[in-house]
Design a protein around this motif. Structure first.
Motif, mmCIF file in Angstrom:
data_model
loop_
_atom_site.group_PDB
_atom_site.id
_atom_site.type_symbol
_atom_site.label_atom_id
_atom_site.label_comp_id
_atom_site.label_asym_id
_atom_site.label_seq_id
_atom_site.Cartn_x
_atom_site.Cartn_y
_atom_site.Cartn_z
ATOM 1 N N PHE A 161 39.999 -13.695 13.473
ATOM 2 C CA PHE A 161 39.433 -14.155 12.330
ATOM 3 C C PHE A 161 38.886 -15.420 11.984
ATOM 4 O O PHE A 161 40.118 -16.189 12.202
ATOM 5 C CB PHE A 161 39.825 -13.150 11.154
ATOM 6 N N TYR A 162 37.829 -15.776 11.637
ATOM 7 C CA TYR A 162 37.296 -17.038 11.139
ATOM 8 C C TYR A 162 37.558 -17.039 9.515
ATOM 9 O O TYR A 162 36.998 -16.112 8.822
ATOM 10 C CB TYR A 162 36.064 -17.538 11.546
ATOM 11 N N THR A 169 36.473 -13.606 8.026
ATOM 12 C CA THR A 169 35.300 -12.738 8.731
ATOM 13 C C THR A 169 35.503 -12.439 10.134
ATOM 14 O O THR A 169 36.213 -13.276 10.869
ATOM 15 C CB THR A 169 34.132 -13.490 8.306
ATOM 16 N N ASN A 170 34.772 -11.644 10.755
ATOM 17 C CA ASN A 170 34.764 -11.578 12.182
ATOM 18 C C ASN A 170 34.228 -12.687 12.990
ATOM 19 O O ASN A 170 32.743 -13.047 12.243
ATOM 20 C CB ASN A 170 33.888 -10.183 12.641
ATOM 21 N N ALA A 176 29.324 -13.673 6.489
ATOM 22 C CA ALA A 176 30.598 -13.692 6.247
ATOM 23 C C ALA A 176 30.920 -12.438 5.389
ATOM 24 O O ALA A 176 31.974 -12.002 5.559
ATOM 25 C CB ALA A 176 30.957 -15.001 5.307
ATOM 26 N N SER A 177 29.935 -12.007 4.809
ATOM 27 C CA SER A 177 30.207 -10.798 4.120
ATOM 28 C C SER A 177 29.809 -9.421 4.688
ATOM 29 O O SER A 177 30.019 -8.453 4.132
ATOM 30 C CB SER A 177 29.585 -10.795 2.700
ATOM 31 N N GLY A 178 29.229 -9.469 5.991
ATOM 32 C CA GLY A 178 28.561 -8.541 6.411
ATOM 33 C C GLY A 178 29.755 -7.796 7.311
ATOM 34 O O GLY A 178 30.892 -8.232 7.707
ATOM 35 N N PRO A 179 29.421 -6.483 7.752
ATOM 36 C CA PRO A 179 30.373 -5.760 8.847
ATOM 37 C C PRO A 179 30.384 -6.469 10.042
ATOM 38 O O PRO A 179 29.426 -7.091 10.508
ATOM 39 C CB PRO A 179 29.757 -4.373 8.597
ATOM 40 N N ARG A 204 42.635 -16.912 12.161
ATOM 41 C CA ARG A 204 43.610 -16.077 12.081
ATOM 42 C C ARG A 204 44.065 -15.479 13.373
ATOM 43 O O ARG A 204 42.860 -14.898 13.771
ATOM 44 C CB ARG A 204 43.323 -15.109 11.035
ATOM 45 N N LEU A 205 45.098 -15.507 13.861
ATOM 46 C CA LEU A 205 45.275 -14.699 15.050
ATOM 47 C C LEU A 205 46.186 -13.481 14.863
ATOM 48 O O LEU A 205 47.365 -13.639 14.014
ATOM 49 C CB LEU A 205 46.141 -15.732 16.014
#
Length: 234
Positions: A161-162, A169-170, A176-179, A204-205
């Motif tokens: 995740f970033y 987010t993915n 950033a707020s989307g699926p 994030r790992l």
């Protein structure tokens, strides 16, 4: 008549009983010693596994700490298979940059977390080649790519995740707020096509380590861009 004095010594039955008792004690002692040796070996193996994981996570953080943003060049990219990082090769000027890559692949029937790095690149052509080679290594590595890889630890699965726009987010989502996208997009051919104007504020790992290891379950590691707060990964 004078009774004859009984001769001193052990009877055959007494000797056999003594031998049986000694053999039983020897077997029990051997089992105890064997159990101690096995316990020591298991403890050492667990310590080695934990140390290997620690070294791997330190290398992960070091790769991110050394990330470098070059003009029209992607510094960090996750395409659903492999995380590729353009990073400093060494402190010596003129040594160029390297591409470090991390992926999960089945090795000898077991999911394994792997790291790969390229030779130092000093030209755009070399960097483009290294970036493409990292993606090839993650999917169908040849002998040349395998020689540059290091198996870190067994790994059931992993996620990235970033941190951008104040939220995790993915990495493949532009919003950033989307699926998250349903499927990863096709990997572009070179770093120019992957250019990212701004690095994420954090990465994030999330590792899912299989049972049977010294450390099992879900492990989360957060890295913060050093230029953002002066801090490093935690």
């Amino acid at each position: 008549m004078i009774a004859r004095r009984r001769q001193a010594g052990f009877t055959l039955v007494e000797l056999l009983v003594a031998l049986f008792a000694m053999a039983l004690l020897a077997v029990m002692s051997w089992r105890g010693l064997d159990g101690m040796v096995r316990a020591q070996q298991q403890t050492q193996a667990r310590s080695d596994e934990a140390l290997t994981l620690q070294v791997g996570l330190e290398q992960w953080s070091a790769d991110l700490d050394a990330v470098v943003q070059l003009p029209r060049t992607a510094a960090l990219d996750w395409n659903g298979r492999v995380l590729r990082i353009t990073r400093r090769g060494s402190a010596a000027p003129g040594d160029g940059v390297i591409v470090a890559a991390w992926t999960r692949r089945i090795v000898d029937g077991q999911g394994t977390w792997l790291r790969w790095q390229s030779a130092p690149a000093t030209t755009r052509e070399q960097l483009d080649r290294a970036w493409h080679q990292a993606d090839t290594w993650a999917q169908t590595p040849g002998d040349e790519e395998r020689r540059a890889e290091v198996a870190v630890v067994p790994l059931a699965e992993w996620q990235l995740f970033y941190f951008r726009g104040g939220a995790w987010t993915n990495p493949q989502s532009s919003d950033a707020s989307g699926p998250a996208p349903a499927a990863p997009p096709a990997a572009p051919s070179g770093p120019g096509a992957l250019a990212t104007p701004v690095l994420p504020d954090g990465v994030r790992l999330v590792l899912t380590l299989p049972p049977g290891q010294s450390v099992a379950g879900v492990l989360t590691i957060d890295w913060v861009r050093p230029t953002l707060s002066g801090g490093k990964s935690s």
